[in-house]
Design a protein around this motif. Structure first.
Motif, PDB file in Angstrom:
ATOM      1  N   GLN A  80       0.713  -1.321  -0.146  1.00 58.99           N
ATOM      2  CA  GLN A  80      -0.177  -0.213   0.003  1.00 58.99           C
ATOM      3  C   GLN A  80       0.842   1.449   0.073  1.00 58.99           C
ATOM      4  N   SER A  81       2.059   1.255   0.564  1.00 60.86           N
ATOM      5  CA  SER A  81       2.899   2.616   0.825  1.00 60.86           C
ATOM      6  C   SER A  81       3.452   2.712  -0.640  1.00 60.86           C
ATOM      7  N   SER A  82       3.702   1.702  -1.160  1.00 61.09           N
ATOM      8  CA  SER A  82       4.317   1.734  -2.549  1.00 61.09           C
ATOM      9  C   SER A  82       3.449   2.346  -3.674  1.00 61.09           C
ATOM     10  N   ARG A  83       2.009   2.247  -3.340  1.00 56.68           N
ATOM     11  CA  ARG A  83       1.246   2.833  -4.197  1.00 56.68           C
ATOM     12  C   ARG A  83       0.578   4.448  -3.820  1.00 56.68           C
ATOM     13  N   GLY A  84       1.504   4.648  -2.902  1.00 57.99           N
ATOM     14  CA  GLY A  84       0.956   6.228  -2.457  1.00 57.99           C
ATOM     15  C   GLY A  84      -0.203   5.962  -1.322  1.00 57.99           C
ATOM     16  N   GLY A  85      -0.389   4.905  -0.639  1.00 55.79           N
ATOM     17  CA  GLY A  85      -1.164   4.457   0.393  1.00 55.79           C
ATOM     18  C   GLY A  85      -2.601   4.213  -0.246  1.00 55.79           C
ATOM     19  N   VAL A  86      -2.876   3.981  -1.426  1.00 59.99           N
ATOM     20  CA  VAL A  86      -4.150   3.592  -2.239  1.00 59.99           C
ATOM     21  C   VAL A  86      -3.938   2.455  -2.866  1.00 59.99           C
ATOM     22  N   LEU A  87      -4.929   1.479  -2.296  1.00 60.94           N
ATOM     23  CA  LEU A  87      -5.266   0.005  -3.205  1.00 60.94           C
ATOM     24  C   LEU A  87      -6.641   0.101  -3.926  1.00 60.94           C
ATOM     25  N   GLN A  88      -6.695  -0.449  -5.075  1.00 61.88           N
ATOM     26  CA  GLN A  88      -7.940  -0.419  -6.003  1.00 61.88           C
ATOM     27  C   GLN A  88      -9.051  -1.075  -4.984  1.00 61.88           C
ATOM     28  N   PRO A  89     -10.215  -0.591  -5.204  1.00 69.87           N
ATOM     29  CA  PRO A  89     -11.091  -1.401  -4.339  1.00 69.87           C
ATOM     30  C   PRO A  89     -11.180  -2.710  -4.576  1.00 69.87           C
ATOM     31  N   SER A  90     -11.194  -3.182  -5.845  1.00 70.04           N
ATOM     32  CA  SER A  90     -11.193  -4.563  -6.333  1.00 70.04           C
ATOM     33  C   SER A  90     -10.191  -5.441  -5.452  1.00 70.04           C
ATOM     34  N   ASP A  91      -9.087  -4.820  -5.543  1.00 75.22           N
ATOM     35  CA  ASP A  91      -8.023  -5.680  -4.552  1.00 75.22           C
ATOM     36  C   ASP A  91      -8.176  -5.722  -3.373  1.00 75.22           C
ATOM     37  N   VAL A  92      -8.805  -4.535  -2.619  1.00 79.34           N
ATOM     38  CA  VAL A  92      -9.273  -4.421  -1.104  1.00 79.34           C
ATOM     39  C   VAL A  92     -10.100  -5.657  -0.893  1.00 79.34           C
ATOM     40  N   LYS A  93     -11.001  -5.816  -1.827  1.00 84.17           N
ATOM     41  CA  LYS A  93     -12.004  -6.954  -1.467  1.00 84.17           C
ATOM     42  C   LYS A  93     -11.404  -8.103  -1.614  1.00 84.17           C
ATOM     43  N   ASP A  94     -10.463  -8.407  -2.616  1.00 82.70           N
ATOM     44  CA  ASP A  94     -10.008  -9.748  -2.680  1.00 82.70           C
ATOM     45  C   ASP A  94      -9.137  -9.912  -1.406  1.00 82.70           C
ATOM     46  N   VAL A  95      -8.414  -9.006  -0.990  1.00 82.33           N
ATOM     47  CA  VAL A  95      -7.510  -9.321   0.218  1.00 82.33           C
ATOM     48  C   VAL A  95      -8.429  -9.778   1.405  1.00 82.33           C
ATOM     49  N   LEU A  96      -9.513  -9.139   1.567  1.00 82.75           N
ATOM     50  CA  LEU A  96     -10.332  -9.223   2.873  1.00 82.75           C
ATOM     51  C   LEU A  96     -10.889 -10.485   2.753  1.00 82.75           C
ATOM     52  N   GLN A  97     -11.490 -10.755   1.561  1.00 83.19           N
ATOM     53  CA  GLN A  97     -12.047 -12.364   1.366  1.00 83.19           C
ATOM     54  C   GLN A  97     -11.243 -13.411   1.527  1.00 83.19           C
ATOM     55  N   GLN A  98      -9.767 -13.102   1.332  1.00 84.65           N
ATOM     56  CA  GLN A  98      -8.875 -14.208   1.485  1.00 84.65           C
ATOM     57  C   GLN A  98      -8.235 -14.302   2.913  1.00 84.65           C
ATOM     58  N   VAL A  99      -8.147 -13.128   3.468  1.00 83.31           N
ATOM     59  CA  VAL A  99      -7.814 -12.953   4.725  1.00 83.31           C
ATOM     60  C   VAL A  99      -9.023 -13.858   5.621  1.00 83.31           C
ATOM     61  N   LEU A 100      -9.984 -13.286   5.344  1.00 81.79           N
ATOM     62  CA  LEU A 100     -11.123 -14.218   6.364  1.00 81.79           C
ATOM     63  C   LEU A 100     -11.345 -15.448   6.178  1.00 81.79           C
ATOM     64  N   SER A 101     -11.082 -15.969   4.853  1.00 81.96           N
ATOM     65  CA  SER A 101     -11.080 -17.522   4.608  1.00 81.96           C
ATOM     66  C   SER A 101     -10.094 -18.099   5.281  1.00 81.96           C
TER      67      SER A 101
END
Length: 275
Positions: A166-187
């Motif tokens: 996230q730091s390498s992207r200026g503190g921003v991740l694409q909403p679709s990436d955020v959704k994938d991250v959270l789904q996979q972390v919770l799984s």
């Protein structure tokens, strides 16, 4: 460092107290910041080393005495410095299969203050060694010992942690990436909790992120704080473990549960949604 492939296994336990921000060392998997293109294998595709080492699911895996460990593995350069005395984290290669892994080496004489501490580390390490196989959990393939040291053989993971990404992207991740991250972390957390274990240190630095051909892949790492959990036998922890910003209020009283991990995942969600 070269990128990881599905290799053999990982773990460890030298408890650390709660820390205030950035950046507790990642013991488990090595982030590959300069990496060659590599296609991740699926968990269903066992490697030759996995075939040789993996016991049937009903058999509990334990630390193995292996006096010839250093003949089986070629140890390489340092992955990252360790803040623990008597410990090194090294890139390595299994000689017979050619698989690239990360090996944590713990010198028996220097790593532990007393026999009780060493026994506690062994017990927690075996908990991690028997974590469920899951696509979102970095693997610990095997843990061996000889007269001088313990050798924790871990999966080598592609990408970098969420904080760095996230730091390498200026503190921003694409909403679709955020959704994938959270789904996979919770799984992945669900798999841990179904196994009767809790992580206790979920944070952005302990989630590895890799995006290839438009697909996001995340893995939980750093299982030094993992513990068994039984709601019928819950006791208060003597030490507060984890990272302050991600700790649920009850954990400061020593009360950890699967809900503590979910709370920490919600903190990740909040941090990633702030632009």
């Amino acid at each position: 460092p070269e990128p990881p492939s599905t290799a053999p296994s990982r773990a460890h336990r030298n408890r650390r107290p709660a820390t205030s921000r950035r950046k507790s060392p990642k013991w488990v998997s090595a982030p590959a910041t300069t990496q060659e293109p590599e296609v991740l294998e699926s968990w269903g595709r066992a490697s030759s080393l996995q075939d040789a080492r993996t016991a049937p699911p009903e058999v509990r895996k334990c630390i193995e005495v292996r006096e010839d460990f250093l003949q089986e593995y070629e140890l390489g350069s340092q992955v990252m410095p360790s803040c623990h005395r008597g410990m090194e984290i090294l890139f390595a290669r299994h000689k017979a299969s050619g698989q690239k892994v990360v090996v944590k080496v713990r010198n028996k004489e220097k790593s532990f203050h007393c026999a009780k501490e060493e026994q506690s580390w062994r017990e927690t390490t075996e908990v991690v060694l028997n974590l469920p196989a899951h696509d979102g959990i970095a693997r610990l393939f095997e843990v061996c010992e000889d007269a001088k040291a313990y050798y924790v053989v871990m999966e080598k993971v592609l990408g970098r942690d969420l904080f760095e990404e996230q730091s390498s992207r200026g503190g921003v991740l694409q909403p679709s990436d955020v959704k994938d991250v959270l789904q996979q972390v919770l799984s992945a957390l669900n798999a841990l909790h179904q196994k009767g274990t809790i992580h206790k240190d979920i944070k952005m630095e302990n989630v590895m992120f890799h995006k290839q051909n438009g697909f996001v892949k995340t893995k939980l790492i750093d299982f030094d704080t993992v513990e068994p959990y039984n709601p019928q036998e819950q006791t208060r922890a003597k030490d507060v473990l984890g990272t302050n910003q991600y700790l649920a209020q009850e954990t400061y009283s020593g009360l950890y549960s699967p809900a503590s991990d979910i709370f920490a995942a919600a903190v990740i969600a909040d941090r990633k949604s702030v632009v």
